[in-house]
Design a protein around this motif. Structure first.
Motif, PDB file in Angstrom:
ATOM      1  N   LEU A  32      38.172  22.626  40.741  1.00 51.64           N
ATOM      2  CA  LEU A  32      39.327  23.524  40.694  1.00 51.64           C
ATOM      3  C   LEU A  32      40.257  23.358  41.890  1.00 51.64           C
TER       4      LEU A  32
ATOM      5  N   LEU B 189      31.609  22.688  41.484  1.00 57.01           N
ATOM      6  CA  LEU B 189      32.494  23.823  41.739  1.00 57.01           C
ATOM      7  C   LEU B 189      32.079  24.457  43.063  1.00 57.01           C
TER       8      LEU B 189
ATOM      9  N   CYS C  22      35.465  29.213  44.845  1.00 59.45           N
ATOM     10  CA  CYS C  22      36.120  29.223  43.527  1.00 59.45           C
ATOM     11  C   CYS C  22      35.240  29.908  42.488  1.00 59.45           C
ATOM     12  N   ARG C  23      33.947  29.649  42.562  1.00 61.59           N
ATOM     13  CA  ARG C  23      33.028  30.298  41.623  1.00 61.59           C
ATOM     14  C   ARG C  23      33.070  31.814  41.787  1.00 61.59           C
TER      15      ARG C  23
ATOM     16  N   TYR D 236      36.834  33.161  40.632  1.00 64.83           N
ATOM     17  CA  TYR D 236      37.344  33.007  39.273  1.00 64.83           C
ATOM     18  C   TYR D 236      36.310  33.220  38.177  1.00 64.83           C
ATOM     19  N   LEU D 237      35.028  33.194  38.508  1.00 59.56           N
ATOM     20  CA  LEU D 237      34.000  33.221  37.469  1.00 59.56           C
ATOM     21  C   LEU D 237      32.968  34.302  37.738  1.00 59.56           C
TER      22      LEU D 237
ATOM     23  N   PHE E  98      34.087  32.951  30.067  1.00 60.40           N
ATOM     24  CA  PHE E  98      35.320  33.375  30.734  1.00 60.40           C
ATOM     25  C   PHE E  98      36.498  33.222  29.781  1.00 60.40           C
TER      26      PHE E  98
ATOM     27  N   TYR F  33      40.020  31.758  28.554  1.00 64.24           N
ATOM     28  CA  TYR F  33      40.686  30.458  28.656  1.00 64.24           C
ATOM     29  C   TYR F  33      42.070  30.672  29.245  1.00 64.24           C
TER      30      TYR F  33
ATOM     31  N   VAL G 267      40.843  28.390  35.503  1.00 63.81           N
ATOM     32  CA  VAL G 267      39.548  27.897  35.026  1.00 63.81           C
ATOM     33  C   VAL G 267      39.656  27.108  33.725  1.00 63.81           C
ATOM     34  N   ASP G 268      40.801  27.208  33.031  1.00 62.67           N
ATOM     35  CA  ASP G 268      40.972  26.386  31.842  1.00 62.67           C
ATOM     36  C   ASP G 268      40.939  24.900  32.187  1.00 62.67           C
TER      37      ASP G 268
ATOM     38  N   LEU H 250      38.772  23.372  33.883  1.00 58.42           N
ATOM     39  CA  LEU H 250      37.411  22.851  33.733  1.00 58.42           C
ATOM     40  C   LEU H 250      37.219  22.259  32.348  1.00 58.42           C
TER      41      LEU H 250
END
Length: 249
Positions: A31, A40, A44-45, A48-49, A87, A89, A93-94, A96
């Motif tokens: 990302l 990742l 970022c994890r 965003y996730l 997650f 879209y 993160v899209d 990925l």
């Protein structure tokens, strides 16, 4: 027969080149691009996730409240019985999924499977399928791309869930246009009679709970058509396991 064999060899060679390329990628976050030991990076994890949000238990569309079903599923129940997604879209993160699907970064598939596995583990009322089935690609698209992104995600997911994977259970009977390029009102017709169950697997499906694995669930017509084919062949229940869910517009 020669043409078919050559096409099969070309697809296999293309897939091998893509896998080798993915293995040789430098160690950097998919990302932000910063150097890290994993695909990742932890920041970022964390940013965003992994954030839970209320979703419809049937189609996984985001909900504004604690209602279990969205209005669309209340009006017309889909052929599948549950959906879990990791997650939305949406950017960033899209990327990925875009890098996996169109950039052939196959090293991202295990990460996406892990993110989906974490989302599954967070669902207290989740009912475990008896087998997993990736959404199949048509022969032409498979030869063009060299791999099926749903299958690449389903392989590590099956290992994490300790479930059998049946990649040949479902057949794509005809090539369909990519749903992203089809007008919303035409998407259901685009997938009419597109899937069938391989005859050798019909006995296995009787009363079975099938988990359909896909990368992105948008309108839901693709997984709905495959779920209908599974139930038409005797499956008792179908759950959708999609890495990302496109929020309704």
């Amino acid at each position: 027969m020669r043409n078919a064999a050559r096409s099969s060899l070309d697809a296999a060679w293309q897939a091998l080149k893509l896998r080798l390329g993915a293995c040789l990628l430098p160690a950097q976050c998919a990302l932000c691009g910063m150097g890290c030991a994993e695909v990742l990076c932890p920041p970022c994890r964390a940013q965003y996730l992994g954030q839970l949000r209320p979703r419809c238990r049937l189609c996984a569309n985001p909900l504004d409240d604690a209602a279990k079903l969205c209005g669309r599923c209340l009006r017309q129940r889909p052929a599948y019985d549950a959906t879990i997604t990791a997650f939305d879209y949406a950017a960033p993160v899209d990327q990925l999924l875009l890098q996996l699907k169109f950039g052939a970064r196959l090293a991202l598939a295990p990460l996406l499977a892990q993110l989906l596995y974490v989302a599954i583990q967070q669902q207290s009322d989740w009912e475990r399928p008896q087998l997993l089935c990736p959404v199949p690609l048509g022969p032409a698209r498979l030869a063009e791309r060299g791999f099926n992104q749903a299958l690449e995600i389903a392989r590590p997911l099956a290992r994490l869930l300790q479930l059998p994977l049946q990649p040949r259970l479902a057949l794509r009977l005809r090539e369909t246009r990519a749903q992203s390029g089809v007008a919303p009102q035409e998407r259901q017709a685009n997938l009419a009679h597109a899937f069938a169950i391989a005859p050798d697997y019909v006995a296995l499906l009787q009363g079975c709970h099938v988990g359909i694995v896909d990368d992105v669930m948008s309108s839901g017509h693709t997984v709905n058509a495959l779920a209908a084919a599974c139930k038409g062949a005797g499956a008792g229940k179908v759950s959708i396991l999609a890495v990302a869910r496109t929020p309704p517009r």
